[in-house]
Design an enzyme around this catalytic site. Structure first.
Site, PDB file in Angstrom:
ATOM      1  N   HIS A 178       0.849  -1.004  -0.220  1.00  0.00           N
ATOM      2  CA  HIS A 178       0.019   0.083  -0.119  1.00  0.00           C
ATOM      3  C   HIS A 178       0.976   1.017  -0.062  1.00  0.00           C
ATOM      4  O   HIS A 178       1.782   1.162   0.521  1.00  0.00           O
ATOM      5  CB  HIS A 178      -0.792  -0.133   1.207  1.00  0.00           C
ATOM      6  CG  HIS A 178      -1.803  -1.026   1.263  1.00  0.00           C
ATOM      7  ND1 HIS A 178      -1.471  -2.386   1.770  1.00  0.00           N
ATOM      8  CD2 HIS A 178      -3.317  -1.081   1.362  1.00  0.00           C
ATOM      9  CE1 HIS A 178      -2.399  -3.060   1.842  1.00  0.00           C
ATOM     10  NE2 HIS A 178      -3.584  -2.396   1.405  1.00  0.00           N
ATOM     11  N   GLU A 308     -10.803  -6.495  -4.888  1.00  0.00           N
ATOM     12  CA  GLU A 308     -10.778  -7.607  -3.880  1.00  0.00           C
ATOM     13  C   GLU A 308     -11.976  -7.630  -3.061  1.00  0.00           C
ATOM     14  O   GLU A 308     -12.229  -6.908  -2.108  1.00  0.00           O
ATOM     15  CB  GLU A 308      -9.595  -7.116  -2.908  1.00  0.00           C
ATOM     16  CG  GLU A 308      -9.338  -8.178  -1.635  1.00  0.00           C
ATOM     17  CD  GLU A 308      -8.067  -8.156  -1.051  1.00  0.00           C
ATOM     18  OE1 GLU A 308      -8.253  -8.360   0.130  1.00  0.00           O
ATOM     19  OE2 GLU A 308      -7.187  -7.555  -1.510  1.00  0.00           O
ATOM     20  N   GLU A 344      -9.432 -13.403  -1.564  1.00  0.00           N
ATOM     21  CA  GLU A 344      -8.652 -13.661  -0.443  1.00  0.00           C
ATOM     22  C   GLU A 344      -9.573 -14.785   0.528  1.00  0.00           C
ATOM     23  O   GLU A 344     -10.880 -14.450   0.658  1.00  0.00           O
ATOM     24  CB  GLU A 344      -8.827 -12.499   0.585  1.00  0.00           C
ATOM     25  CG  GLU A 344      -8.093 -12.642   1.965  1.00  0.00           C
ATOM     26  CD  GLU A 344      -8.030 -11.436   2.946  1.00  0.00           C
ATOM     27  OE1 GLU A 344      -7.922 -11.432   3.976  1.00  0.00           O
ATOM     28  OE2 GLU A 344      -7.346 -10.534   2.229  1.00  0.00           O
ATOM     29  N   HIS A 347     -11.656 -13.685   3.339  1.00  0.00           N
ATOM     30  CA  HIS A 347     -12.670 -13.131   3.108  1.00  0.00           C
ATOM     31  C   HIS A 347     -13.740 -13.753   2.633  1.00  0.00           C
ATOM     32  O   HIS A 347     -15.139 -13.556   2.672  1.00  0.00           O
ATOM     33  CB  HIS A 347     -12.446 -11.686   1.999  1.00  0.00           C
ATOM     34  CG  HIS A 347     -11.376 -10.757   2.449  1.00  0.00           C
ATOM     35  ND1 HIS A 347     -11.096  -9.716   1.582  1.00  0.00           N
ATOM     36  CD2 HIS A 347     -10.998 -10.560   3.826  1.00  0.00           C
ATOM     37  CE1 HIS A 347     -10.345  -8.904   2.187  1.00  0.00           C
ATOM     38  NE2 HIS A 347     -10.126  -9.408   3.544  1.00  0.00           N
ATOM     39  N   ASP A 372      -4.984 -13.919  -2.544  1.00  0.00           N
ATOM     40  CA  ASP A 372      -4.341 -13.699  -1.171  1.00  0.00           C
ATOM     41  C   ASP A 372      -4.448 -14.849  -0.293  1.00  0.00           C
ATOM     42  O   ASP A 372      -5.459 -15.282   0.031  1.00  0.00           O
ATOM     43  CB  ASP A 372      -5.306 -12.405  -0.360  1.00  0.00           C
ATOM     44  CG  ASP A 372      -4.627 -10.984  -1.050  1.00  0.00           C
ATOM     45  OD1 ASP A 372      -3.575 -10.875  -1.780  1.00  0.00           O
ATOM     46  OD2 ASP A 372      -5.290 -10.073  -0.370  1.00  0.00           O
ATOM     47  N   ASP A 383     -11.629 -11.067  10.566  1.00  0.00           N
ATOM     48  CA  ASP A 383     -10.521 -11.181   9.596  1.00  0.00           C
ATOM     49  C   ASP A 383      -9.187 -11.425  10.228  1.00  0.00           C
ATOM     50  O   ASP A 383      -8.530 -10.594  10.372  1.00  0.00           O
ATOM     51  CB  ASP A 383     -10.564 -10.223   8.461  1.00  0.00           C
ATOM     52  CG  ASP A 383      -9.782 -10.586   7.317  1.00  0.00           C
ATOM     53  OD1 ASP A 383      -9.253 -11.516   6.966  1.00  0.00           O
ATOM     54  OD2 ASP A 383      -9.614  -9.552   6.382  1.00  0.00           O
ATOM     55  N   ASP A 385      -6.294 -13.241   9.196  1.00  0.00           N
ATOM     56  CA  ASP A 385      -5.432 -13.144   8.232  1.00  0.00           C
ATOM     57  C   ASP A 385      -4.353 -14.111   8.547  1.00  0.00           C
ATOM     58  O   ASP A 385      -2.819 -13.796   8.750  1.00  0.00           O
ATOM     59  CB  ASP A 385      -4.588 -11.650   8.072  1.00  0.00           C
ATOM     60  CG  ASP A 385      -5.713 -10.866   7.452  1.00  0.00           C
ATOM     61  OD1 ASP A 385      -6.385 -11.381   6.415  1.00  0.00           O
ATOM     62  OD2 ASP A 385      -5.703  -9.708   7.491  1.00  0.00           O
TER      63      ASP A 385
END
Length: 512
Positions: A178, A308, A344, A347, A372, A383, A385
């Protein structure tokens, strides 16, 4: 003893210290000297020692030093960020070395492609180098040795150097970022752009000829200006600011040789419909995305634009809820040919689907662009991750990837972070090694299933009635209701065979 400790601290500083840095030692001196002159003499003597050391001896700063390197400039950093960790190599399934690949052999060919070409693994800068271990209920738990507690430009450059040392030691060719993760936000947009340019210039140098961004993106969700969204904000000034930020992010992704650009609409949604004009916000979002397409083409960026999907968090409802919702949006606004999707896995589960379902929905509609690679915890509702470690899920993922003939120019980005309790620098490597090995095992298993053919044959037999002449007529759209009714009358009650789900599961499990 305290005075000695004060002198010792002077020799551990990475800049020119002053007496303010030694309150313990100086306080001890000041309360024990009989005369002001004597105190001043010793204080000056200490300062002379410090200055002599600071300017007279070349300084290095090993990255594993817990303290004492906090203010070193990027240009002065000489040590390794990951000392003692070698380049990670493939050693095979029998290896007991945790810092080695057991299943991922980059150059090995599977179904006609090298493993590295099936995978195209990428390191996510934000989780790997900006992750702090903080969660909704707790403060940060980790601060890497090279961090100085600031978000300065010098610190951003130091992180970038750490990023490329990590990538080179891990042996991957891709990274993702990012804009605001790699460079600090300035007081103005112009200052933010200038900061980004400076860090990106260093990244370009450090990349060399081999490493490239898998994708870049703009962070349009953290700053307070984006509290109502970015492209869907109710404020025209925010819309314009977001457009300027995306414009710049696409430009730097292009400059770095990135192959994709991602839109994640973290706040492109609503908290309540009571104060929301959904039609207007969706129209604005489509106009924004079309402008991004136009700019991409104008500057000659040939990378794929990716969206996404995510259902919620931080908003109650995000407009790109899942693959089907996003595809419907793209079709409505005539954007389907301009975008693919970045799926992802975490997600997918938040939207009530499996990752395999989302991948297949994207694949059969020509929208699968990138993955992802992560997972969530089924007992935790947000989430999380996490690095994917489920071999079964990895195998399902790779079945979709193989059926898609790979992901290029996309790949697998490790949008995954260390657990809050994992605080060693080594853990960064262990997590990525585990994730890469998991996906490699998934690829090997999926290849076995395809080469064996039993699962494909089971599916073929299940639909074989449509392989008849009349079935082909139906699939060609040439059988109207009158024709179908006539056949139903002729055939009578149909015979419905077993779906053989247990056999399918048995075949699948035998490959794991």
């Amino acid at each position: 003893m305290r005075w000695t400790a004060g002198i010792y601290l002077a020799f551990s500083f990475d800049r020119v210290p002053t007496l303010r840095d030694f309150p313990t030692g100086v306080s001890w001196l000041s309360c024990r000297m009989k005369t002001k002159g004597g105190c001043l003499f010793l204080v000056l003597f200490i300062e002379l020692i410090i200055l002599a050391y600071a300017y007279g001896i070349p300084q290095t700063c090993p990255a594993d030093l817990v303290e004492g390197c906090s203010a070193v400039s990027d240009d002065d950093w000489k040590g390794e960020f990951f000392p003692g960790i070698p380049k990670i190599k493939y050693e095979g399934p029998n290896s007991k070395n945790p810092l080695s690949f057991k299943w991922y052999n980059a150059e090995e060919e599977i179904l006609g492609k090298k493993m590295k070409d099936w995978m195209r693994f990428s390191v996510a800068f934000w989780h790997t180098f900006r992750g702090t271990g903080a969660d909704p209920f707790g403060a940060p738990t980790k601060m890497w040795p090279w961090e100085d507690g600031t978000n300065s430009l010098a610190m951003a450059k130091r992180r970038m150097r750490a990023n490329f040392e990590f990538i080179n030691k891990l042996g991957v060719d891709w990274w993702c970022f990012h804009d605001r993760d790699i460079a600090p936000d300035g007081k103005t947009l112009a200052e933010s752009n200038s900061n980004l340019d400076e860090v990106v210039a260093l990244a370009k140098e450090l990349q060399g000829t081999k490493i490239r961004p898998l994708w870049g993106t703009a962070q349009l969700f953290m700053h307070p200006r984006y509290m109502h969204g970015a492209a869907t904000s109710s404020e025209v000034g925010v819309y314009a600011y977001a457009a300027a930020q995306v414009k710049k992010a696409i430009e730097v992704t292009h400059y770095l040789g990135g192959e994709n650009y991602v839109f994640w609409g973290g706040r492109e949604g609503y908290q309540t419909l009571l104060n929301t004009d959904m039609q207007r916000e969706l129209d604005h979002l489509a106009t924004f995305l079309q402008a991004a397409v136009d700019w991409k083409k104008k500057i000659g960026f040939n990378g794929t634009l990716l969206i996404e999907p995510k259902p919620q968090e931080p908003t109650k409802h995000q407009y790109d809820w899942d693959v089907a919702t996003t595809m419907s949006f793209l079709q409505k606004y005539g954007l389907k040919g301009e975008f693919k999707l970045n799926i992802e896995c975490n997600h997918a589960t938040l939207s009530g689907h499996s990752c395999h379902h989302e991948l297949e929905t994207a694949r059969i509609n020509g929208l699968l662009g990138n993955i992802d690679a992560n997972t969530g915890d089924p007992q935790i509702g947000w989430d999380t991750d996490q690095f994917l470690s489920d071999i079964s899920e990895a195998t399902l993922v790779m079945l979709s990837v193989i059926r898609n003939d790979g992901l290029a120019p996309g790949g697998f980005n490790f949008d995954a972070k260390l657990r809050r309790e994992s605080t060693d620098v080594e853990d960064l490597f262990l997590a990525h090694i585990s994730g890469m090995d998991t996906m490699a095992r998934g690829l090997r298993n999926a290849a076995k299933l395809i080469e064996d053919g039993s699962l494909a044959e089971l599916i073929r037999k299940r639909y074989q009635s449509f392989d008849t002449e009349f079935g082909a007529l139906i699939e060609a759209g040439k059988a109207d209701f009158e024709t179908l009714e006539k056949k139903a009358m002729e055939w009578g009650e149909p015979s419905v065979p077993s779906g053989k789900q247990e056999l399918a599961e048995m075949i699948f499990q035998s490959a794991l």
